[in-house]
Scaffold this motif. Structure first.
Motif, PDB file in Angstrom:
ATOM      1  N   VAL A 257       0.865  -1.175   0.000  1.00 56.71           N
ATOM      2  CA  VAL A 257       0.000   0.000   0.000  1.00 56.71           C
ATOM      3  C   VAL A 257       0.902   1.226   0.000  1.00 56.71           C
ATOM      4  CG1 VAL A 257      -1.636   1.377   1.340  1.00 56.71           C
ATOM      5  CG2 VAL A 257      -1.955  -1.088   1.146  1.00 56.71           C
ATOM      6  N   ASP A 258       0.908   1.925  -1.126  1.00 56.73           N
ATOM      7  CA  ASP A 258       1.691   3.152  -1.259  1.00 56.73           C
ATOM      8  C   ASP A 258       0.788   4.323  -0.867  1.00 56.73           C
ATOM      9  OD1 ASP A 258       3.033   5.445  -2.085  1.00 56.73           O
ATOM     10  OD2 ASP A 258       3.997   4.425  -3.768  1.00 56.73           O
ATOM     11  N   SER A 287      -9.976  -2.943  -1.763  1.00 60.99           N
ATOM     12  CA  SER A 287     -10.622  -4.029  -2.516  1.00 60.99           C
ATOM     13  C   SER A 287      -9.939  -4.253  -3.857  1.00 60.99           C
ATOM     14  CB  SER A 287     -12.103  -3.703  -2.744  1.00 60.99           C
ATOM     15  OG  SER A 287     -12.800  -3.694  -1.521  1.00 60.99           O
ATOM     16  N   ASP A 288      -9.567  -3.162  -4.518  1.00 67.26           N
ATOM     17  CA  ASP A 288      -8.859  -3.279  -5.798  1.00 67.26           C
ATOM     18  C   ASP A 288      -7.517  -3.962  -5.609  1.00 67.26           C
ATOM     19  OD1 ASP A 288     -10.925  -2.027  -7.084  1.00 67.26           O
ATOM     20  OD2 ASP A 288      -9.973  -0.048  -7.144  1.00 67.26           O
ATOM     21  N   LEU A 289      -6.799  -3.599  -4.527  1.00 75.19           N
ATOM     22  CA  LEU A 289      -5.473  -4.181  -4.271  1.00 75.19           C
ATOM     23  C   LEU A 289      -5.563  -5.668  -3.956  1.00 75.19           C
ATOM     24  CD1 LEU A 289      -3.560  -1.565  -2.061  1.00 75.19           C
ATOM     25  CD2 LEU A 289      -2.966  -2.283  -4.370  1.00 75.19           C
ATOM     26  N   LEU A 290      -6.596  -6.061  -3.223  1.00 77.49           N
ATOM     27  CA  LEU A 290      -6.684  -7.430  -2.723  1.00 77.49           C
ATOM     28  C   LEU A 290      -7.450  -8.372  -3.650  1.00 77.49           C
ATOM     29  CD1 LEU A 290      -7.346  -6.724   1.073  1.00 77.49           C
ATOM     30  CD2 LEU A 290      -5.175  -7.225  -0.069  1.00 77.49           C
ATOM     31  N   ARG A 291      -7.910  -7.848  -4.768  1.00 76.77           N
ATOM     32  CA  ARG A 291      -8.652  -8.694  -5.708  1.00 76.77           C
ATOM     33  C   ARG A 291      -7.773  -9.861  -6.175  1.00 76.77           C
ATOM     34  NH1 ARG A 291     -10.260  -4.947  -8.874  1.00 76.77           N
ATOM     35  NH2 ARG A 291     -12.219  -4.601  -7.783  1.00 76.77           N
ATOM     36  N   ARG A 299      -0.243  -9.878   3.907  1.00 75.13           N
ATOM     37  CA  ARG A 299       0.353  -8.933   4.836  1.00 75.13           C
ATOM     38  C   ARG A 299       0.536  -7.616   4.080  1.00 75.13           C
ATOM     39  NH1 ARG A 299      -0.904 -12.813   7.087  1.00 75.13           N
ATOM     40  NH2 ARG A 299       0.128 -13.940   8.773  1.00 75.13           N
ATOM     41  N   ILE A 300       0.021  -6.556   4.652  1.00 76.30           N
ATOM     42  CA  ILE A 300       0.079  -5.244   4.001  1.00 76.30           C
ATOM     43  C   ILE A 300       1.415  -4.569   4.314  1.00 76.30           C
ATOM     44  CG2 ILE A 300      -0.964  -2.953   3.819  1.00 76.30           C
ATOM     45  CD1 ILE A 300      -2.714  -5.118   2.680  1.00 76.30           C
ATOM     46  N   GLN A 301       2.148  -4.213   3.275  1.00 71.92           N
ATOM     47  CA  GLN A 301       3.413  -3.486   3.435  1.00 71.92           C
ATOM     48  C   GLN A 301       3.162  -2.014   3.123  1.00 71.92           C
ATOM     49  OE1 GLN A 301       6.230  -5.470   0.843  1.00 71.92           O
ATOM     50  NE2 GLN A 301       6.678  -7.017   2.381  1.00 71.92           N
ATOM     51  N   GLY A 305       6.276   5.981  -1.272  1.00 71.55           N
ATOM     52  CA  GLY A 305       6.977   6.473  -2.451  1.00 71.55           C
ATOM     53  C   GLY A 305       8.470   6.309  -2.442  1.00 71.55           C
ATOM     54  N   ILE A 306       9.048   5.619  -1.435  1.00 73.50           N
ATOM     55  CA  ILE A 306      10.492   5.378  -1.389  1.00 73.50           C
ATOM     56  C   ILE A 306      10.789   4.078  -2.111  1.00 73.50           C
ATOM     57  CG2 ILE A 306      12.469   4.896   0.114  1.00 73.50           C
ATOM     58  CD1 ILE A 306      11.117   6.635   2.211  1.00 73.50           C
ATOM     59  N   SER A 307      11.831   4.117  -2.938  1.00 77.11           N
ATOM     60  CA  SER A 307      12.172   2.927  -3.741  1.00 77.11           C
ATOM     61  C   SER A 307      12.487   1.752  -2.845  1.00 77.11           C
ATOM     62  CB  SER A 307      13.375   3.218  -4.627  1.00 77.11           C
ATOM     63  OG  SER A 307      13.805   2.042  -5.276  1.00 77.11           O
ATOM     64  N   GLU A 308      11.925   0.624  -3.189  1.00 81.26           N
ATOM     65  CA  GLU A 308      12.172  -0.595  -2.429  1.00 81.26           C
ATOM     66  C   GLU A 308      13.430  -1.291  -2.907  1.00 81.26           C
ATOM     67  OE1 GLU A 308      10.113  -1.643   0.177  1.00 81.26           O
ATOM     68  OE2 GLU A 308       9.232   0.312  -0.119  1.00 81.26           O
TER      69      GLU A 308
END
Length: 308
Positions: A257-258, A287-291, A299-301, A305-308
């Motif tokens: 989740v950004d 809902s859109d993310l978890l579809r 697990r929600i991270q 906006g920081i590069s992973e």
């Protein structure tokens, strides 16, 4: 003619280049003052007085034809260079050179804690954003380092030719190292607690009629159970332990989740919402993310906006 010849010689060889040097150095006085200690600020005030005195002498151009009248100005030029080079070199070395806490910064990056966090960030129940931010700041601070100052060259050019200090933004290395050490400690404490809690939960979780603990290698299970008993991660965290955690959480799905992306999505519609509208927008976004995902295994991270 001899008097004029002497004036021209002194002017072109000493006075003009000396005054140019002073003026070039004076451009950086405010930036240098911002980084200076009270003692260094006093030296800077003395240098400003020398510049002002030199300009005052230079105003009387006719008097400069006499060698005796030029001598004080030539002396001011030499006095300024000597004091300025000593001042600038010391400030440079303290902030970006050899006297700064570069060794402590190197040790921070090479520490077991940093290496352990770097391994743990691969797990699905961590967002690497905070750790990546610390790594980014350490890298930025390291690029501030300059080991190439030439003391002799400072008599020709009043700033370091390699790092251009103070033209580039400088941070107090000692203060930054203390802040980054504290940030790493806090992140370690948070991730350690989260690892222990997540591991305890997963070990007892049933999957297909068996617990996850029964589905992994016995040695890995023993290492994880020992960690839970101790309520602490070992230091350093080994690659083996990370692999055990990876195997335990093999079917756990990380969904990012950004928060910046979510905010941008909201702003495409409106910038002021009621509480109900914000809750509805969040539920639609989630809902859109978890579809297509199993919510029990997600697990929600959280990132921003920081590069992973």
């Amino acid at each position: 003619l001899r008097q004029l010849d002497g004036f021209l010689s002194d002017y072109h060889e000493v006075i003009k280049p000396g005054m140019t040097y002073m003026q070039t150095a004076a451009v950086h006085f405010e930036a240098l003052r911002a980084q200076a200690t009270p003692g260094e600020q006093q030296t800077l005030a003395d240098l400003q007085r020398i510049v002002a005195d030199s300009r005052e002498i230079l105003v009387s151009q006719k008097a400069l034809l006499a060698a005796d009248h030029r001598r004080p100005l030539k002396g001011k030029v030499e006095q300024f260079k000597g004091q300025y080079v000593h001042f600038y070199y010391g400030l440079h070395e303290r902030l970006v050179g050899g006297q700064s806490r570069w060794e402590a910064l190197d040790q921070l990056r090479q520490s077991d804690r940093y290496a352990s966090l770097n391994r743990l960030k691969l797990l699905p129940f961590f967002s690497s954003t905070e750790f990546n931010q610390i790594g980014l700041e350490i890298g930025q601070l390291q690029r501030q380092r300059c080991q190439s100052i030439d003391g002799d060259a400072l008599y020709r050019d009043p700033i370091c030719l390699y790092c251009q200090f103070p033209q580039t933004e400088m941070r107090d290395v000692a203060a930054e190292v203390d802040r980054l050490e504290e940030a790493l400690d806090k992140l370690w404490q948070k991730w350690e607690l989260q690892t222990v809690q997540e591991t305890a939960r997963l070990l007892g979780e049933a999957v297909g009629g068996r617990t996850r603990a029964e589905l992994i290698d016995a040695n890995e299970r023993e290492a994880l159970e020992e960690m839970v008993r101790r309520q602490a991660l070992p230091m350093p965290v080994s690659e083996g332990l990370v692999q055990a955690l990876v195997h335990l959480s093999a079917d756990i799905e990380a969904v990012t989740v950004d928060l910046n992306a979510f905010a941008a999505r909201l702003l495409t519609e409106k910038s002021v919402l009621t509480v109900a509208e914000l809750e509805q927008a969040w539920q639609r976004y989630l809902s859109d993310l978890l579809r297509g995902h199993n919510r029990e295994q997600v697990r929600i991270q959280i990132t921003f906006g920081i590069s992973e």
